[in-house]
Design a protein around this motif. Structure first.
Motif, PDB file in Angstrom:
ATOM      1  N   UNK A 182      38.186  53.707  32.167  1.00 55.41           N
ATOM      2  CA  UNK A 182      38.237  52.437  32.890  1.00 55.41           C
ATOM      3  C   UNK A 182      39.675  52.053  33.274  1.00 55.41           C
TER       4      UNK A 182
ATOM      5  N   UNK B   2      35.740  38.267  33.397  1.00 59.37           N
ATOM      6  CA  UNK B   2      35.765  37.007  34.156  1.00 59.37           C
ATOM      7  C   UNK B   2      34.876  35.976  33.498  1.00 59.37           C
TER       8      UNK B   2
ATOM      9  N   UNK C  89      42.312  50.756  37.427  1.00 60.07           N
ATOM     10  CA  UNK C  89      42.772  49.388  37.697  1.00 60.07           C
ATOM     11  C   UNK C  89      43.575  49.349  38.993  1.00 60.07           C
TER      12      UNK C  89
ATOM     13  N   UNK D  14      32.140  47.614  35.156  1.00 62.21           N
ATOM     14  CA  UNK D  14      33.596  47.686  35.199  1.00 62.21           C
ATOM     15  C   UNK D  14      34.226  46.620  34.315  1.00 62.21           C
ATOM     16  N   UNK D  15      33.421  45.954  33.562  1.00 60.81           N
ATOM     17  CA  UNK D  15      33.888  44.916  32.643  1.00 60.81           C
ATOM     18  C   UNK D  15      33.983  45.535  31.254  1.00 60.81           C
ATOM     19  N   UNK D  16      35.175  45.558  30.694  1.00 56.85           N
ATOM     20  CA  UNK D  16      35.353  46.266  29.421  1.00 56.85           C
ATOM     21  C   UNK D  16      34.545  45.621  28.302  1.00 56.85           C
TER      22      UNK D  16
ATOM     23  N   UNK E  16      40.007  40.998  30.524  1.00 52.35           N
ATOM     24  CA  UNK E  16      39.548  41.230  31.880  1.00 52.35           C
ATOM     25  C   UNK E  16      38.103  40.873  32.063  1.00 52.35           C
TER      26      UNK E  16
ATOM     27  N   UNK F  30      36.626  40.183  41.743  1.00 53.90           N
ATOM     28  CA  UNK F  30      37.302  40.431  40.475  1.00 53.90           C
ATOM     29  C   UNK F  30      37.250  41.900  40.121  1.00 53.90           C
ATOM     30  N   UNK F  31      36.156  42.547  40.416  1.00 52.95           N
ATOM     31  CA  UNK F  31      36.003  43.969  40.117  1.00 52.95           C
ATOM     32  C   UNK F  31      35.525  44.693  41.374  1.00 52.95           C
TER      33      UNK F  31
END
Lengths: 171, 268
Positions: free
Chosen positions: B195, A84, B199, B111-113, A82, B164-165
């Protein structure tokens, strides 16, 4: 043919000179990012060096490298499910200068980005590399029906993108 | 099974080909391979490794007796990485005014793992380095939320492109506000633990600061400034870190640590 990382023609440095650019294009089409493609290709060749004199019994160096790069790309994709990437990396370049169709290229790039990596891969292997569907099935270890479906879905989306671009151009 | 039904699309594609590596990228890989290729045979490597390990080990053991907090780090940076690092291009980050020997700037989406993983990996490393070399490393985390609400990035010319997020702008503000209270580490750990829950559902209230929350305006301004900085240096991946101007993108906690240690060594 066995593969040995040594001072002969199978030297990884020379292999990179011969196959590196093509492998980068392959990785770019799967990953959608020049940075990621560079990382994937580099990992494959460094792994080749680390094997030292270990022989890799395969029928062709080129196929071995394609499979290795493919595996590296999909491993990278699984790891960063996930995150990007790519943003604005150009996926395509003109084959001949003076074509002057920037909108068409952008439309194709955008449509390619929206495809799943597996479909982009099939488009690359068939449309750009000229492989048959059977050859793609062998390389990807998927069934020929799966490969054909992926190709069809991808091309339908690309066709729709081209038609939309043409409509904008006509208006 | 082969088909000509897509001849029109194939004809269009035929006017292009996938982009190849830049000359710089090709040079980097060729250089890395040349470095490895010039390694001696395995038995010579083993002998050299024995000598290289025995001598520093002896020195380290001797120094440990008088310096309990001996360096663990420089010996653990792989030689291959060190060789490649010296060849990496460096860019100037024009807004950086820190005077520390090692300046680290990271671009994050909370929010990006991947960003969370790298942040969690680096936290103890940076703490340890700060203990041994106070003030030697300056770390700034800028925001690059993949949320069109505050970041006008575009990965597609489609005007209907979705973020995207979604919500990442709010989370960036929430983390900045938490940092002002000294609670950012706890909040980030909490985000990391939960997190997956968000989703398909709305972000919890704690990550959506109220419009009148104290300090919100300053946090928003700092976030927007970070986005502008990211645009200047062409951020297209998160996490992306710059260590003294050298870019590292993706899940590269180890590489970032190695880079910091190499730069510390270089600047001694």
């Amino acid at each position: 043919m066995s593969l040995r990382a040594s001072e002969n023609d199978d030297d990884p440095g020379r292999l990179y000179e011969r196959y590196g650019p093509a492998l980068h294009r392959y990785a770019l089409m799967i990953l959608g990012s020049h940075q990621d493609a560079e990382d994937a290709v580099q990992q494959v060749f460094l792994a080749l060096v680390r094997r030292g004199s270990r022989r890799v019994p395969l029928d062709s160096v080129q196929r071995y490298l394609h499979v290795a790069v493919r595996n590296e790309c999909f491993t990278l994709l699984r790891r960063r499910r996930d995150t990007p990437t790519n943003g604005g990396d150009a996926l395509l370049e003109d084959v001949a200068s003076g074509q002057d169709r920037p909108d068409e290229r952008l439309a194709l790039e955008a449509a390619l980005r929206d495809l799943p990596p597996e479909q982009r891969e099939v488009v690359f292997l068939k449309a750009f590399e000229g492989l048959t569907l059977q050859e793609i099935a062998d390389l990807t270890t998927e069934s020929i029906n799966t490969v054909a479906s992926r190709y069809r879905y991808a091309m339908e989306k690309l066709r729709a993108a081209l038609k939309q671009e043409q409509r904008h151009g006509d208006s | 099974m082969e088909t000509v039904e897509f001849e029109d699309v194939e004809r269009a594609l035929g006017r292009y080909r996938p982009a190849g590596p830049t000359p710089e990228a090709a040079g980097r890989i060729a250089g890395a391979l040349a470095c490895h290729r010039n390694r001696p045979r395995w038995w010579a490597q083993a002998a050299a490794a024995f000598v290289l390990l025995a001598v520093p080990l002896g020195v380290w053991m001797w120094m440990s007796r008088s310096s309990p907090q001996s360096e663990r780090a420089e010996a653990s940076v792989p030689a291959g990485f060190a060789a490649e690092w010296s060849q990496q291009p460096r860019i100037e980050l024009p807004w950086v005014t820190a005077e520390a020997p090692v300046v680290v700037v990271g671009f994050n989406d909370w929010l990006c793992s991947g960003c969370l993983e790298v942040y969690v990996d680096l936290e103890p490393v940076l703490r340890e380095i700060e203990q041994r070399h106070p003030g030697a490393v300056s770390l700034t985390l800028e925001d690059w939320p993949w949320d069109l609400e505050c970041n006008p990035y575009r990965s597609s010319p489609d005007p209907a492109q979705k973020s995207m997020h979604p919500g990442a702008c709010d989370v960036a503000i929430a983390v900045r506000l938490a940092k002002a209270r000294g609670e950012d580490s706890d909040l980030i750990s909490w985000i990391r633990a939960h997190l997956e829950e968000w989703r398909t559902s709305e972000l919890p209230e704690v990550l959506r600061p109220a419009q009148d929350a104290p300090g919100r305006d300053a946090a928003v301004a700092a976030m927007r400034e970070g986005i502008l900085k990211g645009q200047r240096v062409g951020i297209n991946t998160t996490p992306t870190y710059f260590v003294n101007g050298v870019k590292l993108s993706g899940l590269k906690s180890r590489e970032i640590e190695w880079a910091i240690r190499l730069e510390l060594e270089r600047r001694k």
